[in-house]
Scaffold this active site. Sequence first.
Site, PDB file in Angstrom:
ATOM      1  N   LEU A 101       6.138  61.507  99.397  1.00 33.81           N
ATOM      2  CA  LEU A 101       5.573  60.713 100.484  1.00 33.81           C
ATOM      3  C   LEU A 101       5.564  61.590 101.726  1.00 33.81           C
ATOM      4  CD1 LEU A 101       7.344  57.229 100.044  1.00 33.81           C
ATOM      5  CD2 LEU A 101       5.025  57.847  99.385  1.00 33.81           C
ATOM      6  N   ASP A 102       4.497  61.492 102.520  1.00 37.87           N
ATOM      7  CA  ASP A 102       4.416  62.284 103.743  1.00 37.87           C
ATOM      8  C   ASP A 102       5.609  61.997 104.649  1.00 37.87           C
ATOM      9  OD1 ASP A 102       2.003  63.193 102.789  1.00 37.87           O
ATOM     10  OD2 ASP A 102       0.806  61.824 104.014  1.00 37.87           O
ATOM     11  N   ILE A 103       5.919  62.925 105.521  1.00 34.27           N
ATOM     12  CA  ILE A 103       7.082  62.784 106.395  1.00 34.27           C
ATOM     13  C   ILE A 103       6.984  61.543 107.282  1.00 34.27           C
ATOM     14  CG2 ILE A 103       6.128  64.235 108.241  1.00 34.27           C
ATOM     15  CD1 ILE A 103       9.010  65.354 108.613  1.00 34.27           C
ATOM     16  N   HIS A 194      -2.294  63.848 100.899  1.00 31.81           N
ATOM     17  CA  HIS A 194      -2.695  62.927 101.979  1.00 31.81           C
ATOM     18  C   HIS A 194      -3.814  61.989 101.533  1.00 31.81           C
ATOM     19  CE1 HIS A 194      -0.073  65.011 104.639  1.00 31.81           C
ATOM     20  NE2 HIS A 194      -0.881  66.000 104.970  1.00 31.81           N
TER      21      HIS A 194
END
Length: 242
Positions: A101-103, A194
């Site tokens: 998961l993105d930051i 993304h």
Amino acid sequence: MRLDKYLGDQNIGTRKQIREYVKNGRCRVNGEVATKADIHIDPERDVIAFDDIELTYSKYHYYMLNKPTGVVSSTKDGRTMTVIDILKDENVRDLSPCGRLDIDTEGLLLITDDGELIHRLLSPKKHVDKVYEVHMDHPLTELDISRLEEGVDIGDKRNDGSADKTLPAKVLLTEDDEEGNPVIHLSIREGRFHQVKRMLEAVGNEVVFLRRLSMGSLELDRELEPGEYRPLTEEEINNLKK
């Protein structure tokens, strides 16, 4: 299997700590106090107890984390806290996040040392559904929804140079958030870089907040606050493996 290996797999402590625990008489094998940490036991037949609590052997470990923002989905980083740092007290070697998961994204993340399960859940051939709660800059039109559900060009190209569109998705409209941003539940079957953000950009929108709600049969426990985690139940593990 050696007793210290067995106890280590149950997150009792490090090998050094376990030797001290056994020395202090805290472990029993079939009702008898163990005197050495390196004795061999049969996990299928012997009854092992630590501090008078009977243990059930598990080769692998499975945790559900509600990933907070500001934490990276990796095992090591050096600069930023990782999801494995959150689980450091579990003393489990070889834990890895199942996917990323993105930051700046919150939500469900499976953490496990079961490499085979990770491979199966992430394999493009399996098409495991992942559902995201997407807060957007402005509402989607009917055309936007149709495009997202049919597949959109997010800039990825095939070997022949043609657009590699996303696989068909599902869009469910829900109530706006407290700030008035429209919210959808978006179900996808891929894990491109993304991807959700790029899909919304492809229809002229912008993600302002993103949370993963589920992966396959595993659903985020809403009682877990961001940064909290718990072991998976036997039912959750079995459903994931089906």
